[in-house]
Write a protein that holds these residues in place. Structure first.
Motif, PDB file in Angstrom:
ATOM      1  N   GLU A   1     -12.138  29.448  62.441  1.00 56.48           N
ATOM      2  CA  GLU A   1     -10.441  29.180  61.820  1.00 56.48           C
ATOM      3  C   GLU A   1      -9.905  28.528  63.000  1.00 56.48           C
ATOM      4  O   GLU A   1      -9.062  27.334  62.938  1.00 56.48           O
TER       5      GLU A   1
ATOM      6  N   ARG B   1     -11.130  24.725  63.095  1.00 52.99           N
ATOM      7  CA  ARG B   1     -10.376  24.036  62.046  1.00 52.99           C
ATOM      8  C   ARG B   1      -8.999  23.710  62.431  1.00 52.99           C
ATOM      9  O   ARG B   1      -8.453  22.531  62.147  1.00 52.99           O
ATOM     10  N   ALA B   2      -8.108  24.360  63.064  1.00 55.25           N
ATOM     11  CA  ALA B   2      -6.982  24.138  63.432  1.00 55.25           C
ATOM     12  C   ALA B   2      -7.014  22.909  64.637  1.00 55.25           C
ATOM     13  O   ALA B   2      -6.200  22.070  64.419  1.00 55.25           O
TER      14      ALA B   2
ATOM     15  N   HIS C   1      -7.891  19.836  62.518  1.00 53.94           N
ATOM     16  CA  HIS C   1      -6.753  19.225  61.753  1.00 53.94           C
ATOM     17  C   HIS C   1      -5.768  18.672  62.669  1.00 53.94           C
ATOM     18  O   HIS C   1      -4.705  17.903  62.353  1.00 53.94           O
TER      19      HIS C   1
ATOM     20  N   THR D   1      -6.133  33.660  61.744  1.00 54.38           N
ATOM     21  CA  THR D   1      -6.400  32.773  60.570  1.00 54.38           C
ATOM     22  C   THR D   1      -5.886  31.284  60.906  1.00 54.38           C
ATOM     23  O   THR D   1      -4.966  31.012  61.474  1.00 54.38           O
ATOM     24  N   LEU D   2      -6.341  30.419  59.995  1.00 52.61           N
ATOM     25  CA  LEU D   2      -5.866  29.075  59.886  1.00 52.61           C
ATOM     26  C   LEU D   2      -4.429  29.290  59.550  1.00 52.61           C
ATOM     27  O   LEU D   2      -3.314  28.319  59.876  1.00 52.61           O
TER      28      LEU D   2
ATOM     29  N   LYS E   1      -6.604  25.222  54.298  1.00 52.90           N
ATOM     30  CA  LYS E   1      -7.773  24.816  54.750  1.00 52.90           C
ATOM     31  C   LYS E   1      -8.134  23.148  54.747  1.00 52.90           C
ATOM     32  O   LYS E   1      -8.814  22.846  55.587  1.00 52.90           O
TER      33      LYS E   1
END
Length: 635
Positions: free
Chosen positions: A222, A225-226, A229, A455-456, A463
């Motif tokens: 997570e 992913r952050a 992004h 978490t994201l 997501k």
């Protein structure tokens, strides 16, 4: 002679990530009872088995596509070393799949089974594994096999750490092979590979939890992913991780770009993404095969990974890195925490230190292309340490050559499940422009643990990288937002929301603030200037005193006169050095860039001593009454 194996049923459909995860767990359960009791044992074992299964499915699909187009197809593996020959379940049914040569799937396995117990192990350990190893390295010369294709090299590298089968019985191995074979090709094609890769990521997390050094090669997905992004890699950019571990950053960057391409990407775009976009380096022998398998499972058919020490540049194997550029457009990475490097690594860098992370930052600054972007995980110590020259000079080089535009302070327990509990930060910078302002975002107030991970959504992302609406943010953030509504000048504190400002977030809230780094440096120079000027005056006086001392010696002056001048020289040199040290400390303090939230709410006890004593007495009375009641119940 052993009896023929039973006819096996067709692969069943596995409808969701959850059901596939349960299915893979059942495979791991067999491994745990078969001499692979811990994740550190069964994950590598499942890795090579799963890799060969997926490779066979990909080769079968590629052959079928070539036949439709009337094109030639050269397989990486031939009979009897393909999964479909020795590992697939056998059946005499007419509708059972057949190889290109017309033999039923599993024919070699059936042949070995009929020959007696132990023959499957003999084939794998004495024939299959040596053959796979030789596809990459010639066993006679110890040199790379010259005629090997790129895919064959990847097979050889992936199998390099596999010396023998760890599973303790052929019955258990056949059970594992049957279960792995049931994983359908739908979970490894271009549109559905996510399901299987997510399950594999869960296995890697388990390995990280069991390994005290897990922080070296497992970053919470997570968090990755952050970071992805935030940087938003695009097709056509070259993405790199100098210490890629199990390949998490590269895999999720692939996932991000593939999502941008949509459901029906052009074949040329897909080829660019699979073959020419992702590059990485990794030194751990245990990890590099897992990284290769992980990337293949994610859809990166031919990973460009370099095996060796990134900092010494000493390669164990560089055959898959031949097409790597000298610099990269996007760097995503998490250097090892607290590592110590020897002189052979330090001598490659301008600012020598044993600190692994400091050397990696210098390495990244040299490998990041002009206008390239980097997202990196760094420990808090690197940010605030100003008592060592290499730390200060590395950070000076960073802010002089790059726009360090954001620092995100993470909670203390983010990496605890991977064996590392240090306080960490995410740094985002773009090469080619000096840092003017640094925007900070503070997530350190969030309580995280093994059962409540970061978490994201805590970053405010969905997501797919879109910004979450207010109603879907975690309760901790929404509660803070309700409190902040009383402050009309404070914008909504979601990191993702503030990132929408053309990719360069700026603005204050309870958890975000901006530091004008140019002003900070200007103020430091202003404070340093009089100290340096005074030191310069004293140094000029020292020069005059040395000339005076020289003249006195020439005039054969008495020793007392010479000693008096020597003492003045020593004292003035000390004074000049003290002034320069004070100025240097002011300069170094400029590069303490840790996140110190100016809006942090600090609760203070404003009670008087008498009020505190009264409160203690009240609590004592409550406790005494409770004990009295309890004694009455027990009487």
């Amino acid at each position: 002679m052993a009896k023929a194996t039973k006819t096996t049923k067709q692969s069943k459909a596995i409808a969701s990530t959850q059901s596939l995860s349960s299915f893979v767990k059942s495979i791991c359960d067999v491994m745990r009872r078969s001499n692979c009791s811990s994740a550190l044992q069964y994950v590598p074992e499942l890795t090579w088995i799963l890799f060969l299964r997926i490779l066979d499915a990909q080769e079968t699909k590629a052959r079928e596509e070539a036949e439709v187009l009337g094109a030639n197809f050269t397989p990486a593996l031939n009979s009897p070393y393909r999964w479909q020959d020795w590992a697939a379940p056998f059946s005499e049914k007419t509708d059972h799949p057949k190889t290109a040569e017309g033999k039923p799937f599993g024919w070699k396995r059936q042949e070995l089974f009929a020959a007696g117990d132990g023959k499957l192990f003999d084939f794998i350990n004495k024939e299959l594994l040596p053959h796979l190893h030789s596809m990459d390295i010639d066993p006679q010369t110890g040199l790379p096999t010259p005629e090997a294709s790129r895919k064959q090299r990847i097979i050889g590298r992936t199998m390099t750490a596999v010396e023998r089968v760890r599973v303790d019985s052929e019955a258990n191995l056949r059970d594992i092979l049957d279960k792995v074979h049931e994983i359908n090709i739908d979970y490894v094609d271009d549109t559905h590979f996510f399901t299987l890769s997510q399950v594999y990521e869960d296995l890697l997390l388990k390995m990280g939890e069991k390994n005290s050094d897990g922080g070296q090669f497992f970053t919470p997905r997570e968090v990755i992913r952050a970071m992805v992004h935030t940087v938003k890699p695009q097709l056509g950019q070259i993405v790199y991780d100098p210490c890629c571990g199990t390949g998490g950053f590269l895999a999720i960057a692939y996932e991000h770009i593939a999502r941008q391409l949509g459901q029906s990407p052009a074949s040329t775009d897909l080829d660019t993404l699979k073959y020419d976009t992702f590059f990485g380096r990794e030194k751990e022998n245990l990890v590099i095969p897992i990284a290769l398998a992980n990337l293949v499972l994610h859809g990166i058919d031919q990973p460009n990974l370099w095996h060796g020490n990134s900092l010494t540049r000493r390669a164990t194997y560089a055959g898959l890195f031949e097409q790597a550029p000298k610099q990269f457009d996007v760097i995503l990475t998490n250097p090892p925490f607290g590592g110590k490097e020897g002189k052979d690594a330090q001598k490659n860098f301008a600012f020598e230190t044993s600190s692994t992370q400091v050397l990696f930052v210098q390495d990244i600054l040299s490998e990041l292309a002009p206008e390239g972007s980097c997202a990196i995980v760094l420990d808090e110590g690197l940010l605030f340490r100003t008592n060592q020259s290499a730390f200060v000079e590395t950070k000076r080089k960073l802010v002089d050559e790059c726009d360090l535009w954001a620092i995100v302070s993470l909670p203390g327990g983010v990496f605890s499940t991977a064996g590392a509990g240090v306080k960490t930060n995410l740094l985002f910078f773009t090469k080619g422009k000096k840092t003017e302002k640094i925007w900070y975002y503070d997530l350190s107030h969030i309580k995280v643990g093994k059962k409540t991970p970061l978490t994201l959504a805590h970053f405010g992302f969905a997501k797919d990288g879109t910004v979450l609406p207010d109603a879907q943010l975690p309760n901790t953030l929404t509660a803070d937002w309700l409190e902040d509504q009383t402050q009309s000048d404070k914008p909504f504190p979601s990191y993702a929301r503030m990132l929408q400002n053309h990719g360069k977030p700026e603005g204050d809230s309870r958890y975000s603030w901006t530091v004008n780094f140019s002003d900070r440096r200007a103020k430091a120079r202003e404070e340093m200037q009089p100290l340096l000027e005074e030191a310069a005056v004293i140094k000029a006086e020292v020069i005059d005193l040395k000339e005076q001392h020289k003249q006195l010696k020439k005039d054969k002056a008495e020793k007392a006169a010479l000693d008096a001048v020597d003492e003045q020289i020593v004292q003035k040199q000390k004074a000049a050095k003290a002034l320069e040290t004070k100025a240097s400390d002011i300069d170094a303090a400029t590069f303490d860039i840790k996140a110190s939230n100016p809006y942090a709410v600090v609760e203070q006890d404003t009670r008087t001593p008498a009020e505190i004593i009264s409160s203690i007495k009240e609590k004592e009375t409550v406790i005494a009454n409770a004990l009295k009641n309890l004694e009455g119940l027990l009487a």
